[in-house]
Design an enzyme around this catalytic site. Structure first.
Site, PDB file in Angstrom:
ATOM      1  N   GLY A 294       0.691  -1.234   0.390  1.00 24.16           N
ATOM      2  CA  GLY A 294      -0.437  -0.030  -0.032  1.00 24.16           C
ATOM      3  C   GLY A 294       0.689   1.157   0.060  1.00 24.16           C
ATOM      4  O   GLY A 294       1.788   1.526  -0.363  1.00 24.16           O
TER       5      GLY A 294
ATOM      6  N   LEU B 187      -0.406   3.457  -2.481  1.00 24.76           N
ATOM      7  CA  LEU B 187       0.461   3.210  -3.530  1.00 24.76           C
ATOM      8  C   LEU B 187       1.248   5.021  -4.155  1.00 24.76           C
ATOM      9  O   LEU B 187       1.221   6.306  -3.661  1.00 24.76           O
ATOM     10  CB  LEU B 187      -0.457   2.747  -4.403  1.00 24.76           C
ATOM     11  CG  LEU B 187      -1.364   1.962  -3.915  1.00 24.76           C
ATOM     12  CD1 LEU B 187      -2.181   1.505  -4.893  1.00 24.76           C
ATOM     13  CD2 LEU B 187       0.298   0.312  -4.028  1.00 24.76           C
TER      14      LEU B 187
ATOM     15  N   HIS C  75       4.303   1.633  -7.872  1.00 24.51           N
ATOM     16  CA  HIS C  75       2.993   0.423  -7.903  1.00 24.51           C
ATOM     17  C   HIS C  75       2.515   0.426  -8.795  1.00 24.51           C
ATOM     18  O   HIS C  75       1.888  -0.549  -9.690  1.00 24.51           O
ATOM     19  CB  HIS C  75       2.395   0.524  -6.961  1.00 24.51           C
ATOM     20  CG  HIS C  75       3.164   0.916  -5.756  1.00 24.51           C
ATOM     21  ND1 HIS C  75       3.285   1.941  -4.793  1.00 24.51           N
ATOM     22  CD2 HIS C  75       3.452  -0.297  -5.164  1.00 24.51           C
ATOM     23  CE1 HIS C  75       3.961   1.018  -3.349  1.00 24.51           C
ATOM     24  NE2 HIS C  75       4.011  -0.400  -3.410  1.00 24.51           N
TER      25      HIS C  75
ATOM     26  N   GLN D 257      14.840  -9.399  -3.876  1.00 20.89           N
ATOM     27  CA  GLN D 257      13.576 -10.166  -3.575  1.00 20.89           C
ATOM     28  C   GLN D 257      12.150 -10.962  -4.568  1.00 20.89           C
ATOM     29  O   GLN D 257      12.683 -11.707  -4.586  1.00 20.89           O
ATOM     30  CB  GLN D 257      12.447  -9.065  -2.814  1.00 20.89           C
ATOM     31  CG  GLN D 257      10.712  -9.071  -3.140  1.00 20.89           C
ATOM     32  CD  GLN D 257      10.149  -8.189  -2.695  1.00 20.89           C
ATOM     33  OE1 GLN D 257       9.661  -8.532  -1.412  1.00 20.89           O
ATOM     34  NE2 GLN D 257       9.852  -7.804  -3.760  1.00 20.89           N
TER      35      GLN D 257
HETATM   36  P1  AMP Z   1       5.769  -2.618  -1.649  1.00 20.30           P
HETATM   37  O1  AMP Z   1       4.353  -1.841  -1.522  1.00 20.30           O
HETATM   38  O2  AMP Z   1       6.403  -1.603  -1.386  1.00 20.30           O
HETATM   39  O3  AMP Z   1       6.045  -3.783  -1.362  1.00 20.30           O
HETATM   40  O4  AMP Z   1       6.291  -2.331  -3.048  1.00 20.30           O
HETATM   41  C1  AMP Z   1       4.860  -3.924  -3.787  1.00 20.30           C
HETATM   42  C2  AMP Z   1       5.331  -4.018  -5.738  1.00 20.30           C
HETATM   43  O5  AMP Z   1       5.608  -2.922  -6.806  1.00 20.30           O
HETATM   44  C3  AMP Z   1       6.742  -4.649  -5.367  1.00 20.30           C
HETATM   45  O6  AMP Z   1       6.964  -5.667  -6.009  1.00 20.30           O
HETATM   46  C4  AMP Z   1       7.393  -3.523  -5.138  1.00 20.30           C
HETATM   47  O7  AMP Z   1       8.975  -4.110  -6.129  1.00 20.30           O
HETATM   48  C5  AMP Z   1       7.102  -2.679  -6.310  1.00 20.30           C
HETATM   49  N1  AMP Z   1       7.960  -0.915  -6.179  1.00 20.30           N
HETATM   50  C6  AMP Z   1       7.952  -0.353  -5.427  1.00 20.30           C
HETATM   51  N2  AMP Z   1       8.703   0.670  -6.061  1.00 20.30           N
HETATM   52  C7  AMP Z   1       8.972   0.594  -6.947  1.00 20.30           C
HETATM   53  C8  AMP Z   1       9.213   1.480  -7.820  1.00 20.30           C
HETATM   54  N3  AMP Z   1       9.968   2.818  -7.738  1.00 20.30           N
HETATM   55  N4  AMP Z   1       9.771   1.123  -9.485  1.00 20.30           N
HETATM   56  C9  AMP Z   1       9.207  -0.470  -9.782  1.00 20.30           C
HETATM   57  N5  AMP Z   1       8.322  -1.110  -8.674  1.00 20.30           N
HETATM   58  C10 AMP Z   1       8.045  -0.753  -7.665  1.00 20.30           C
END
Ligand code: AMP
Length: 281
Positions: free
Chosen positions: A31, A33, A37, A153
């Site tokens: 979240g 977002l 995201h 990850q």
């Molecule tokens: P999180 O909410 O931080 O757990 O991220 C959820 C998903 O979004 C994960 O697969 C992250 O790698 C991806 N994500 C987070 N930040 C970015 C970004 N700046 N660019 C692309 N994907 C992202």
């Protein structure tokens, strides 16, 4: 967009879709977002018939001294954005829905989870692998999308899917950045105005290393230590800077076809991560 809280209800929804013969994509998130995201969700939208986005701040991937309680939670804004992006189902379980009091099973991807960020965040990737496996089993998606921003990850999830024969295709999506190069992250909002001005130095430092490698230099140890020094000069307390084989996150060899420069560094209490892939001839 339908919001579903209970895993059993979500399972029923997806089972009905499967009977109709439509494909499902899952985008797991915590979240708060942002445009990073949104990029995953937009790609999911064009790659599958139905899109499920999960928002779950997973307690088992936070260490005892980490920011689980403070992690930014903005469900109303998130739901608004996901609805505008044409998401079919927002899955927002409670902790008790995902972890019963009897829970005794954990998923650990050895080796890959222990170095780089794993060394500084013990147990973190076990928490990630466990919740992602649970989400895969609840949603049973054809496709799941993850950001390359969390490069380690992504590698761990690809490994666990292969090792456990989980029938899902994994798609990695390039990192979305602010105009000054800072990788978008929910944790960027912890930064003070001053720290926010310093933060792009992380990406800048990785770019320097990447350019040196592209220029033909192979003295990886020297690049790692000068990058650490550069980060310190910029006000960071770095955990690591490391040049690895992008395929397996091992140290580079003569067979490596693509490298990745990864770093984690703290500005005050905020820990930022970033990486850059470097194709080599
Ligand atoms: P999180 O909410 O931080 O757990 O991220 C959820 C998903 O979004 C994960 O697969 C992250 O790698 C991806 N994500 C987070 N930040 C970015 C970004 N700046 N660019 C692309 N994907 C992202």
């Amino acid at each position: 967009m339908q919001t579903i809280i209970r895993p059993t209800e979500l399972r029923a929804r997806v089972t009905a879709w499967r009977r109709e013969g439509v494909s499902t994509a899952l985008v797991p998130t915590m979240g708060n977002l942002h445009a990073g995201h949104a990029k995953l969700v937009k790609r999911a939208r064009v790659s599958a018939d139905r899109v499920v986005v999960s928002i779950f701040v997973n307690p088992t991937q936070f260490g005892v001294n980490e920011d689980f309680a403070q992690y930014p939670r903005t469900p109303v804004e998130d739901a608004q954005l996901l609805s505008e992006l044409g998401v079919d189902v927002l899955f927002m379980p409670e902790v008790a829905d995902m972890y019963s009091a009897q829970q005794a099973t954990s998923v650990r991807v050895v080796k890959l989870s222990e170095h780089l960020c794993g060394e500084f965040r013990p147990g973190h990737f076990e928490g990630v692998a466990t919740i992602v496996t649970k989400l895969f089993n609840v949603v049973q998606p054809d496709l799941a999308l993850f950001g390359e921003k969390d490069f380690q990850q992504l590698a761990i999830i690809r490994r666990l899917v292969a090792d456990l024969f989980i029938p899902v295709q994994i798609l990695g999506i390039p990192t979305e950045r602010e105009e000054d190069g800072l990788a978008m992250s929910s944790r960027n909002r912890y930064l003070s105005v001053e720290q926010r001005q310093l933060a792009p130095a992380l990406h800048e430092t990785l770019r320097h290393v990447s350019e040196a490698i592209k220029g033909g230099s192979r003295d990886f140890k020297a690049h790692e230590s000068s990058a650490l020094q550069a980060l310190k000069r910029s006000g960071f307390v770095p955990d690591y800077v490391s040049i690895r084989d992008a395929d397996n996150l091992e140290p580079p060899t003569d067979q490596s076809r693509e490298l990745v420069v990864l770093a984690a560094a703290r500005l005050g209490k905020t820990r930022l991560i970033d990486n850059l892939r470097v194709p080599i001839a």
